[in-house]
Scaffold this active site. Structure first.
Site, short mmCIF file in Angstrom:
data_model
loop_
_atom_site.label_atom_id
_atom_site.label_comp_id
_atom_site.label_asym_id
_atom_site.label_seq_id
_atom_site.Cartn_x
_atom_site.Cartn_y
_atom_site.Cartn_z
N GLY A 179 0.82 -1.21 0.00
CA GLY A 179 0.00 0.00 0.00
C GLY A 179 0.85 1.26 0.00
N CYS A 180 1.89 1.26 0.80
CA CYS A 180 2.76 2.43 0.90
C CYS A 180 3.54 2.64 -0.40
CB CYS A 180 3.70 2.30 2.09
SG CYS A 180 2.78 2.22 3.66
N THR A 181 3.90 1.55 -1.06
CA THR A 181 4.57 1.64 -2.36
C THR A 181 3.64 2.27 -3.38
OG1 THR A 181 6.02 -0.22 -1.87
CG2 THR A 181 5.68 0.32 -4.20
#
Length: 160
Positions: free
Chosen positions: A48-50
């Site tokens: 998700g952060c990527t």
């Protein structure tokens, strides 16, 4: 857990190390006719952060042209941020807050629900700071996917 920020609040000052270990401070971005988007994410090198960091990188030129700088804040150390930046070819400025003091000051760390359970951790959030150092917008519990597109819409910035 600290209180969430609201429009009109003074944005908490910070100076944190970036992926190269250089200090990045909010003050460096104030008073230059630009706004600063400070987004908070749980961990580098996670799906998700990527996705979110890549979305910010993909829209960095559009945001810059509209007068916005972008700083991503996570509890990661500079070495992990450097690996994240290199692996994903990120152009967005990433800073680390391992002690979580800035995360807490912005209301981006505390109790949240994950997979139906209450946990304590980073609350995915985005705060827009005006050139005067005041909060213009604050969103909490945002989704990683589609957040940048929603941000562009909410800020009335035409996508590229």
């Amino acid at each position: 857990m600290s209180d969430r920020l609201s429009p009109g609040d003074t944005a908490p000052a910070f100076s944190l190390p970036d992926a190269d270990g250089e200090q990045v401070s909010l003050a460096d971005h104030l008073g230059k006719g630009r706004r600063t988007i400070v987004y908070f994410y749980p961990a580098a090198l996670t799906p998700g952060c990527t996705k979110q960091a890549c979305d910010f990188t993909d829209n960095l030129d559009v945001l810059a042209a509209a007068g916005y700088d972008v700083i991503g804040v996570s509890p990661d150390k500079p070495e992990k941020l450097a690996r994240f930046r290199e692996k994903e070819n990120l152009r967005v400025t990433l800073v680390g807050d391992p002690e979580k003091k800035v995360l807490e000051a912005y209301g981006a760390f505390g109790e949240k629900t994950m997979y139906g359970k209450k946990v304590t951790g980073v609350i995915r959030s985005t705060v827009v700071v005006g050139e005067d150092g005041r909060v213009e917008h604050a969103w909490y519990n945002v989704r990683a996917t589609g957040h940048v597109a929603k941000l562009l819409k909410d800020l009335a910035i035409p996508a590229s």
